[in-house]
Each structure stands twice: as structure tokens, then as C-alpha cells.
Design a protein around this motif. Structure first.
Motif, PDB file in Angstrom:
ATOM      1  N   ASP A 135       0.833  -1.212   0.000  1.00 49.58           N
ATOM      2  CA  ASP A 135       0.000   0.000   0.000  1.00 49.58           C
ATOM      3  C   ASP A 135       0.864   1.257   0.000  1.00 49.58           C
ATOM      4  O   ASP A 135       0.608   2.206  -0.739  1.00 49.58           O
ATOM      5  CB  ASP A 135      -0.933   0.024   1.218  1.00 49.58           C
ATOM      6  N   ARG A 136       1.895   1.250   0.828  1.00 46.04           N
ATOM      7  CA  ARG A 136       2.763   2.428   0.924  1.00 46.04           C
ATOM      8  C   ARG A 136       3.582   2.618  -0.343  1.00 46.04           C
ATOM      9  O   ARG A 136       3.876   3.745  -0.716  1.00 46.04           O
ATOM     10  CB  ARG A 136       3.702   2.330   2.123  1.00 46.04           C
ATOM     11  N   ARG A 137       3.942   1.524  -1.004  1.00 44.01           N
ATOM     12  CA  ARG A 137       4.654   1.645  -2.284  1.00 44.01           C
ATOM     13  C   ARG A 137       3.794   2.402  -3.288  1.00 44.01           C
ATOM     14  O   ARG A 137       4.287   3.245  -4.024  1.00 44.01           O
ATOM     15  CB  ARG A 137       4.960   0.264  -2.863  1.00 44.01           C
ATOM     16  N   GLU A 138       2.516   2.074  -3.307  1.00 44.04           N
ATOM     17  CA  GLU A 138       1.603   2.739  -4.234  1.00 44.04           C
ATOM     18  C   GLU A 138       1.549   4.244  -3.944  1.00 44.04           C
ATOM     19  O   GLU A 138       1.621   5.067  -4.859  1.00 44.04           O
ATOM     20  CB  GLU A 138       0.211   2.123  -4.115  1.00 44.04           C
ATOM     21  N   LEU A 139       1.429   4.609  -2.664  1.00 47.15           N
ATOM     22  CA  LEU A 139       1.389   6.027  -2.293  1.00 47.15           C
ATOM     23  C   LEU A 139       2.713   6.720  -2.624  1.00 47.15           C
ATOM     24  O   LEU A 139       2.714   7.860  -3.099  1.00 47.15           O
ATOM     25  CB  LEU A 139       1.073   6.176  -0.805  1.00 47.15           C
ATOM     26  N   TYR A 140       3.813   6.047  -2.357  1.00 46.28           N
ATOM     27  CA  TYR A 140       5.129   6.613  -2.665  1.00 46.28           C
ATOM     28  C   TYR A 140       5.269   6.861  -4.161  1.00 46.28           C
ATOM     29  O   TYR A 140       5.669   7.949  -4.591  1.00 46.28           O
ATOM     30  CB  TYR A 140       6.240   5.679  -2.172  1.00 46.28           C
ATOM     31  N   ASN A 141       4.948   5.864  -4.969  1.00 50.01           N
ATOM     32  CA  ASN A 141       5.088   6.017  -6.418  1.00 50.01           C
ATOM     33  C   ASN A 141       4.161   7.108  -6.959  1.00 50.01           C
ATOM     34  O   ASN A 141       4.512   7.810  -7.903  1.00 50.01           O
ATOM     35  CB  ASN A 141       4.859   4.685  -7.136  1.00 50.01           C
ATOM     36  N   GLU A 142       3.001   7.258  -6.352  1.00 52.95           N
ATOM     37  CA  GLU A 142       2.098   8.332  -6.756  1.00 52.95           C
ATOM     38  C   GLU A 142       2.717   9.702  -6.426  1.00 52.95           C
ATOM     39  O   GLU A 142       2.669  10.624  -7.241  1.00 52.95           O
ATOM     40  CB  GLU A 142       0.752   8.177  -6.048  1.00 52.95           C
ATOM     41  N   ALA A 143       3.296   9.827  -5.234  1.00 47.70           N
ATOM     42  CA  ALA A 143       3.945  11.086  -4.844  1.00 47.70           C
ATOM     43  C   ALA A 143       5.131  11.376  -5.755  1.00 47.70           C
ATOM     44  O   ALA A 143       5.354  12.527  -6.156  1.00 47.70           O
ATOM     45  CB  ALA A 143       4.392  11.024  -3.381  1.00 47.70           C
ATOM     46  N   VAL A 144       5.905  10.344  -6.096  1.00 53.98           N
ATOM     47  CA  VAL A 144       7.036  10.509  -7.012  1.00 53.98           C
ATOM     48  C   VAL A 144       6.547  10.988  -8.372  1.00 53.98           C
ATOM     49  O   VAL A 144       7.119  11.905  -8.973  1.00 53.98           O
ATOM     50  CB  VAL A 144       7.837   9.185  -7.151  1.00 53.98           C
ATOM     51  N   ASN A 145       5.484  10.376  -8.853  1.00 53.70           N
ATOM     52  CA  ASN A 145       4.943  10.758 -10.156  1.00 53.70           C
ATOM     53  C   ASN A 145       4.478  12.220 -10.158  1.00 53.70           C
ATOM     54  O   ASN A 145       4.784  12.970 -11.085  1.00 53.70           O
ATOM     55  CB  ASN A 145       3.791   9.835 -10.547  1.00 53.70           C
ATOM     56  N   LEU A 146       3.747  12.615  -9.113  1.00 54.31           N
ATOM     57  CA  LEU A 146       3.297  14.006  -9.022  1.00 54.31           C
ATOM     58  C   LEU A 146       4.480  14.969  -8.997  1.00 54.31           C
ATOM     59  O   LEU A 146       4.480  15.992  -9.682  1.00 54.31           O
ATOM     60  CB  LEU A 146       2.437  14.210  -7.772  1.00 54.31           C
ATOM     61  N   LEU A 171       9.698   3.364  -6.932  1.00 58.41           N
ATOM     62  CA  LEU A 171      10.075   2.045  -6.431  1.00 58.41           C
ATOM     63  C   LEU A 171       9.514   1.018  -7.400  1.00 58.41           C
ATOM     64  O   LEU A 171       8.301   0.806  -7.466  1.00 58.41           O
ATOM     65  CB  LEU A 171       9.523   1.846  -5.020  1.00 58.41           C
ATOM     66  N   ARG A 172      10.373   0.433  -8.196  1.00 57.47           N
ATOM     67  CA  ARG A 172       9.970  -0.530  -9.223  1.00 57.47           C
ATOM     68  C   ARG A 172      10.126  -1.942  -8.678  1.00 57.47           C
ATOM     69  O   ARG A 172      10.946  -2.208  -7.811  1.00 57.47           O
ATOM     70  CB  ARG A 172      10.839  -0.375 -10.468  1.00 57.47           C
ATOM     71  N   PHE A 173       9.333  -2.853  -9.270  1.00 58.38           N
ATOM     72  CA  PHE A 173       9.358  -4.240  -8.847  1.00 58.38           C
ATOM     73  C   PHE A 173      10.058  -5.078  -9.897  1.00 58.38           C
ATOM     74  O   PHE A 173       9.976  -4.795 -11.088  1.00 58.38           O
ATOM     75  CB  PHE A 173       7.933  -4.752  -8.646  1.00 58.38           C
ATOM     76  N   SER A 174      10.711  -6.121  -9.437  1.00 59.83           N
ATOM     77  CA  SER A 174      11.384  -7.016 -10.373  1.00 59.83           C
ATOM     78  C   SER A 174      10.335  -7.832 -11.127  1.00 59.83           C
ATOM     79  O   SER A 174       9.217  -8.025 -10.652  1.00 59.83           O
ATOM     80  CB  SER A 174      12.334  -7.954  -9.617  1.00 59.83           C
ATOM     81  N   GLU A 175      10.706  -8.295 -12.290  1.00 59.86           N
ATOM     82  CA  GLU A 175       9.788  -9.136 -13.080  1.00 59.86           C
ATOM     83  C   GLU A 175       9.431 -10.412 -12.326  1.00 59.86           C
ATOM     84  O   GLU A 175       8.327 -10.900 -12.417  1.00 59.86           O
ATOM     85  CB  GLU A 175      10.413  -9.472 -14.440  1.00 59.86           C
ATOM     86  N   ALA A 176      10.390 -10.940 -11.561  1.00 55.60           N
ATOM     87  CA  ALA A 176      10.130 -12.170 -10.798  1.00 55.60           C
ATOM     88  C   ALA A 176       9.015 -11.958  -9.775  1.00 55.60           C
ATOM     89  O   ALA A 176       8.202 -12.836  -9.535  1.00 55.60           O
ATOM     90  CB  ALA A 176      11.405 -12.625 -10.098  1.00 55.60           C
ATOM     91  N   GLU A 177       8.962 -10.768  -9.183  1.00 55.22           N
ATOM     92  CA  GLU A 177       7.939 -10.504  -8.176  1.00 55.22           C
ATOM     93  C   GLU A 177       6.568 -10.360  -8.810  1.00 55.22           C
ATOM     94  O   GLU A 177       5.553 -10.673  -8.198  1.00 55.22           O
ATOM     95  CB  GLU A 177       8.279  -9.234  -7.407  1.00 55.22           C
TER      96      GLU A 177
END
Length: 189
Positions: A135-146, A171-177
């Protein structure tokens, strides 16, 4: 009169520039705040992983190689977090999540371990922390995008370049994940 209009236009431009600057500062600090929220959950999960490994080690036949790899990945992730290397953190997070999933999958073959109250509690706690991290990754990536969009848009780009605002790394995820876990492969060792 023309001088008054010129001064009024300059004052309006100045205050507009100040508003742009302040909004960019707010976005930059929002990225930092979102990262701090992720960092807290990562630290909590990293504190729980050694406890999980210790519980599993009590079952001597449990796969020691997986436990060792979990602790190695945890150490590398701690180092990446200290150096604030977001790309490396994303890569190692995927690896650590996969290894934690392997522990839970392999534990299915050990009824005594699955029945262990401490193991159940730790498994539930780690799962909750991983959900929170997602959940926090999603919020972080949204803040980064903005942040990144604003520092590239006109007229914000002028203020951003004058005051050296830099883009943040998502914060990107590996293809394996991202792939589904092949549970059958985990049991064919």
C-alpha cells in the motif's frame, strides 16, 4: 502610471513564483514522507524475519538453504536502505518477498511447524506488514509521479531548474515478483 503597472506585474510574477516554489517544496517533502512510511514498515518486517528464521531452525529438517538466503537478502536490503538506493531496494524487496513465500510454502510440508503458535503469529504479522508495504509503495510512487510531472511542466520547470529540484525515483518491482508463484516447483526440491 506605466511604472505602477510594471511594478504591479513584477509583484504578481514574484508572488506566483513563490507559490510555485512552495508547492514544489511540498511535493518534494511528500515524497520523503511517503518513503519514510515505507521505511518504517520495512524495518518492522526486517525485525520479524530473524524471529521467523529462528522458529524454523528449531525444526532441524527444515530447509536451511532458504533460511540462509533470507538472512543474506535481509542484510543486503538493509545496506541498500542505508544508501537510499531505491532501485536496488526494489530489486532486493522482490527477492526477499519470494524467499519469504518459499518459507511459507515449504512450511506446508511440516505440520508441526505450521501448528507452532509462534510461527503462525509471525507468518500473519509478516503478511500484514507486506500488505502495508505494498500500500505504501503505491502512495510513494504516486507522490514521485506528481513530483516528477510538476518539475517538468511549464512554468514549474523554470522554478525547478532555478532551485535544483530533482526527479525522484519510483520504487519498481522485479519481473520475478510480478509473476505468479509456481508452488509446485517449491515442493519438488
Amino acid at each position: 502610471m506605466p511604472m505602477f503597472l510594471f511594478m504591479a506585474a513584477l509583484a504578481v510574477l514574484f508572488f506566483y513564483g513563490v507559490m510555485l516554489y512552495n508547492s514544489l517544496v511540498r511535493l518534494k517533502h511528500e515524497v520523503t514522507r511517503c518513503w519514510a512510511n515505507i521505511d518504517v514498515l520495512l524495518k518492522q518486517r526486517h525485525d520479524e524475519l530473524p524471529k521467523l528464521v529462528d522458529v524454523c531452525r528449531h525444526y532441524s529438517q527444515f530447509e536451511q538453504d532458504t533460511l540462509t538466503r533470507v538472512m543474506e537478502a535481509r542484510a543486503m536490503l538493509s545496506e541498500a536502505a542505508r544508501s537510499a538506493n531505491v532501485g536496488r531496494i526494489g530489486e532486493l524487496e522482490g527477492q526477499l518477498r519470494g524467499l519469504t513465500g518459499q518459507i511459507f510454502a515449504v512450511a506446508e510440508a511440516y505440520p508441526a511447524l505450521k501448528a507452532d503458535e509462534q510461527f503462525s503469529h509471525l507468518a500473519q504479522r509478516i503478511t500484514q506488514l507486506e500488505d502495508g508495504i505494498a500500500d505504501r509503495r503505491e502512495l510513494y510512487n504516486e507522490a514521485v509521479n506528481l513530483n516528477n510531472v510538476r518539475i517538468e511542466q511549464f512554468p514549474d520547470v523554470i522554478v525547478a531548474s532555478l532551485f535544483s529540484f530533482r526527479p525522484a525515483k519510483p520504487l519498481r518491482f522485479s519481473e520475478a515478483e510480478k509473476r505468479d508463484v509456481d508452488v509446485r516447483a517449491l515442493f519438488q526440491r
